[in-house]
Design a protein around this motif. Structure first.
Motif, mmCIF file in Angstrom:
data_model
loop_
_atom_site.group_PDB
_atom_site.id
_atom_site.type_symbol
_atom_site.label_atom_id
_atom_site.label_comp_id
_atom_site.label_asym_id
_atom_site.label_seq_id
_atom_site.Cartn_x
_atom_site.Cartn_y
_atom_site.Cartn_z
ATOM 1 N N LYS A 8 -6.610 10.265 -6.567
ATOM 2 C CA LYS A 8 -6.218 8.914 -6.470
ATOM 3 C C LYS A 8 -7.418 8.145 -7.438
ATOM 4 O O LYS A 8 -6.811 7.056 -7.922
ATOM 5 C CB LYS A 8 -6.480 8.714 -5.054
ATOM 6 N N CYS A 9 -8.450 8.584 -7.546
ATOM 7 C CA CYS A 9 -9.112 7.795 -8.620
ATOM 8 C C CYS A 9 -8.729 8.082 -10.080
ATOM 9 O O CYS A 9 -8.709 6.965 -10.600
ATOM 10 C CB CYS A 9 -10.827 8.303 -8.363
ATOM 11 N N GLN A 28 -5.977 5.390 -10.296
ATOM 12 C CA GLN A 28 -6.611 3.861 -10.445
ATOM 13 C C GLN A 28 -7.237 3.953 -11.846
ATOM 14 O O GLN A 28 -7.214 2.641 -12.619
ATOM 15 C CB GLN A 28 -8.194 3.733 -9.637
ATOM 16 N N GLU A 69 0.815 -1.212 -0.079
ATOM 17 C CA GLU A 69 0.008 0.041 0.101
ATOM 18 C C GLU A 69 0.859 1.227 -0.110
ATOM 19 O O GLU A 69 0.548 2.318 -0.644
ATOM 20 C CB GLU A 69 -0.868 -0.048 1.231
ATOM 21 N N ASN A 127 -16.083 5.422 -3.396
ATOM 22 C CA ASN A 127 -15.837 4.596 -2.250
ATOM 23 C C ASN A 127 -16.261 5.290 -1.027
ATOM 24 O O ASN A 127 -15.742 5.449 -0.063
ATOM 25 C CB ASN A 127 -14.225 4.375 -2.309
ATOM 26 N N VAL A 169 0.661 4.293 -3.093
ATOM 27 C CA VAL A 169 0.385 5.526 -2.629
ATOM 28 C C VAL A 169 1.594 6.330 -3.374
ATOM 29 O O VAL A 169 1.581 7.378 -3.843
ATOM 30 C CB VAL A 169 0.136 5.902 -1.205
ATOM 31 N N CYS A 227 1.427 6.816 -7.050
ATOM 32 C CA CYS A 227 0.149 7.694 -7.360
ATOM 33 C C CYS A 227 0.611 9.032 -7.085
ATOM 34 O O CYS A 227 0.429 10.058 -8.322
ATOM 35 C CB CYS A 227 -0.819 7.210 -6.267
ATOM 36 N N ASP A 233 -15.834 11.660 0.746
ATOM 37 C CA ASP A 233 -15.445 11.996 -0.411
ATOM 38 C C ASP A 233 -16.085 13.028 -0.899
ATOM 39 O O ASP A 233 -16.828 12.897 -1.768
ATOM 40 C CB ASP A 233 -15.280 10.682 -1.409
ATOM 41 N N ARG A 240 -11.452 2.215 -5.407
ATOM 42 C CA ARG A 240 -10.823 1.653 -4.347
ATOM 43 C C ARG A 240 -10.458 2.857 -3.240
ATOM 44 O O ARG A 240 -10.064 2.395 -2.120
ATOM 45 C CB ARG A 240 -9.699 0.811 -4.586
ATOM 46 N N ARG A 241 -10.130 4.137 -3.769
ATOM 47 C CA ARG A 241 -9.561 4.831 -3.053
ATOM 48 C C ARG A 241 -10.683 6.048 -3.151
ATOM 49 O O ARG A 241 -11.350 6.259 -3.868
ATOM 50 C CB ARG A 241 -8.398 5.222 -3.280
ATOM 51 N N ARG A 242 -10.417 7.303 -2.150
ATOM 52 C CA ARG A 242 -11.192 8.758 -2.236
ATOM 53 C C ARG A 242 -10.486 9.569 -2.852
ATOM 54 O O ARG A 242 -9.341 9.969 -2.346
ATOM 55 C CB ARG A 242 -11.745 8.933 -0.849
#
Length: 559
Positions: free
Chosen positions: A528-529, A532, A122, A166, A126, A129, A306, A522-524
């Motif tokens: 981050k989206c 993804q 993880e 999410n 991150v 990202c 979010d 999967r993330r907020r």
């Protein structure tokens, strides 16, 4: 229990490690003889990982004293690719690296090595990202282009799909309370003393409700309205007290104020979008009423979990909505060329210029044609696309209906002079009287009643009774020329052939959301989206790349 002599233990330790490495290598050798058609085996042969490893090398500070990292970057890069290729969670990925021999071999661990845990994976994800946001997407696409250079020359097709947030949607009262809690938590993290001062004078029961209060679904409409009014007033009071604390006794530095101001802006937006405030004799206690559904803000927040996610409306009636993000994709027949995430409420065509600019910046590619649906057919979108690509990209899309059918002459029946200052009507009357429209991108040209007197086409042009002295106004869009050019092209046979390419984007979107994890975030947060979505596209592109390489190899081998 027998005691093993010290010299025997020393010998055992010296020879055990190389023995286990040899055994691991031999096992992998036998295993891979039966797995040469496996996706990971083929990726290992075709994908050059060196550029990805080099880009992510700063994740570990390898200079200076200390032991080398337990899980080096080359292995973490491969692990991250596997995660998205199979749409696994981090815990699933941890399990497969430990017990799935093909995955373990691909990532780079000997059979008897334990592999990284989900928290290690993880942290690396991150980091990638934020530090190498689009490196993997761009680099894999460059390698694909090296094998299939013709793909860059093909027309591109665009569309959007929904990425569900999410986060759970919250009722208005819950949303206000949750936002205030996060506002106060952010203030407490910055300065606990100021947060305590706010809470000391805050009516917590009015804002957050009593412990034994009835659930919202048990309330009557009148009771819901009363609770909303109490909550909004308390939220306004909370915001007012937080703003006061930002300035007293000593103003907070700007870097500390920024996250607090961000949550204050979210709270202000929720109140502005959702309710109407009517002043009363008490300025601190306005009368609060919830707005009708069709009068609420377009970019409404749905959850304080979010706050960047908004409601995406799929149809004109507003019956089909998704809470989350709107993902814009640009594809050729086989590959995703660009993908970007915007908040759910953003209209489909708004991101098109930025998508095309990103392609030019990161891939030195400007498509000759970009095919879209009616959502991108307006003159304004065509002009923005032309500006973003220096006129190199032709936007191909059906024209949306711009006028309600009335049986009267529409603006396209009026001729505009080359310099744009004079408008001529179908009866060859001209006018130079024009004003900027207050409701659209264009001008309102006015024909006086004297010019229309005894006009032979009065009934076809005006809704007023014959002989009326009222003026005739005609709206002329700033993008009239773009619309006229599109109308001429849309009347050709080539336009119909272009539209037949539209289904390719639907197939790719279906593959993204069904097999590559692109439906649920999967993330907020938008950033981050967006990462993804790019990794989902990487997974799709790599699978398609290997499939096309297999076809290419088979064709070359056939007589």
């Amino acid at each position: 229990m027998p005691i093993i002599p010290d010299f025997a233990l020393a010998v055992f330790k010296v020879y055990l490690t190389p023995l286990l490495v040899w055994l691991s290598d031999q096992t992998y050798l036998l295993l891979l003889q039966h797995a040469r058609d496996h996706l990971l085996f083929k990726l290992n042969d075709h994908l050059n990982f060196t550029p990805l490893e080099t880009a992510c090398a700063p994740y570990h500070h390898t200079t200076g004293p200390g032991a080398p990292p337990t899980h080096p970057v080359p292995r973490l890069v491969r692990a991250l690719l596997v995660k998205y290729l199979y749409n696994w969670s981090l815990r699933d990925l941890e399990w497969h690296i430990r017990f799935n021999l093909v995955v373990k071999w691909f990532v780079g661990y000997p059979i008897f090595a334990e592999g990284p845990d989900h928290s290690t994976l993880e942290r690396f994800e991150v980091w990638v990202c934020f530090k190498q946001h689009r490196t993997i997407f761009d680099e894999t696409l460059r390698q694909i282009d090296a094998d299939f250079p013709d793909e860059r020359q093909h027309a591109q097709v665009g569309d959007t799909y929904a990425l569900r947030a999410n986060a759970a949607k919250e009722s208005l009262v819950t949303l206000l309370r949750h936002t205030c809690k996060r506002l106060l938590a952010t203030l407490r993290k910055t300065d606990a003393t100021r947060e305590a001062a706010v809470r000391a004078d805050l009516d917590s029961v009015a804002l957050f409700g009593a412990k034994d209060e009835r659930r919202e679904f048990h309330l009557t409409p009148a009771e819901r309205a009363a609770r909303l009014q109490t909550t909004v007033r308390a939220a306004l009071d909370c915001a007012r007290r937080v703003r006061a604390q930002l300035e007293t006794p000593t103003p907070l530095p700007s870097e500390q104020r920024t996250p607090i101001l961000e949550w204050l802006s979210y709270l202000d937006k929720i109140i502005a979008d959702e309710v109407v405030l009517v002043p009363t004799d008490n300025p601190a206690a306005p009368h609060v009423t919830e707005r009708p559904a069709d009068a609420k803000g377009a970019y409404r927040l749905g959850s304080a979990t979010d706050p960047e996610a908004t409601y995406r409306v799929h149809d004109d009636d507003g019956d089909k909505t998704d809470f989350g993000y709107n993902v814009q994709v640009a594809v050729t027949e086989n590959f995703v060329r660009e993908i970007q995430v915007e908040t759910g409420a953003q209209p489909d065509a708004v991101a098109l210029p930025e998508v095309l600019r990103a392609e030019a910046e990161h891939h030195d590619l400007v498509p000759a044609k970009f095919i879209y649906d009616t959502a991108a057919g307006s003159g304004k979108t065509r002009a923005l696309v032309a500006a973003a690509t220096n006129g190199q990209t032709q936007l191909v899309a059906p024209l949306p209906p711009t006028h309600t059918p009335t049986g009267k002459f529409t603006p396209d029946r009026f001729q505009l002079s080359e310099d744009g200052t004079t408008l001529m009507c179908p009866n060859e009357q001209t006018t130079t009287i024009a004003y900027r429209s207050g409701s659209g991108d264009g001008r309102l040209f006015r024909f006086l009643g004297l010019q229309c007197r005894d006009c032979p086409v009065w009934e076809l042009c005006r809704t007023h009774k014959p002989g009326s002295k009222r003026m005739r106004q005609v709206f002329i869009s700033d993008y009239r020329r773009e619309v006229e050019a599109a109308r001429r092209y849309n009347a050709t046979e080539q336009f119909q052939l272009d539209l037949k390419q539209r289904p390719r984007v639907e197939r790719i979107i279906a593959a993204l959301v069904r097999y590559n994890g692109a439906r649920n975030a999967r993330r907020r947060g938008k950033f981050k989206c967006d990462f993804q979505a790019k990794m989902n596209a990487v997974a799709y592109n790599l699978k398609k790349w290997i499939k096309l390489l297999n076809i290419k190899t088979a064709q070359a081998a056939s007589p």
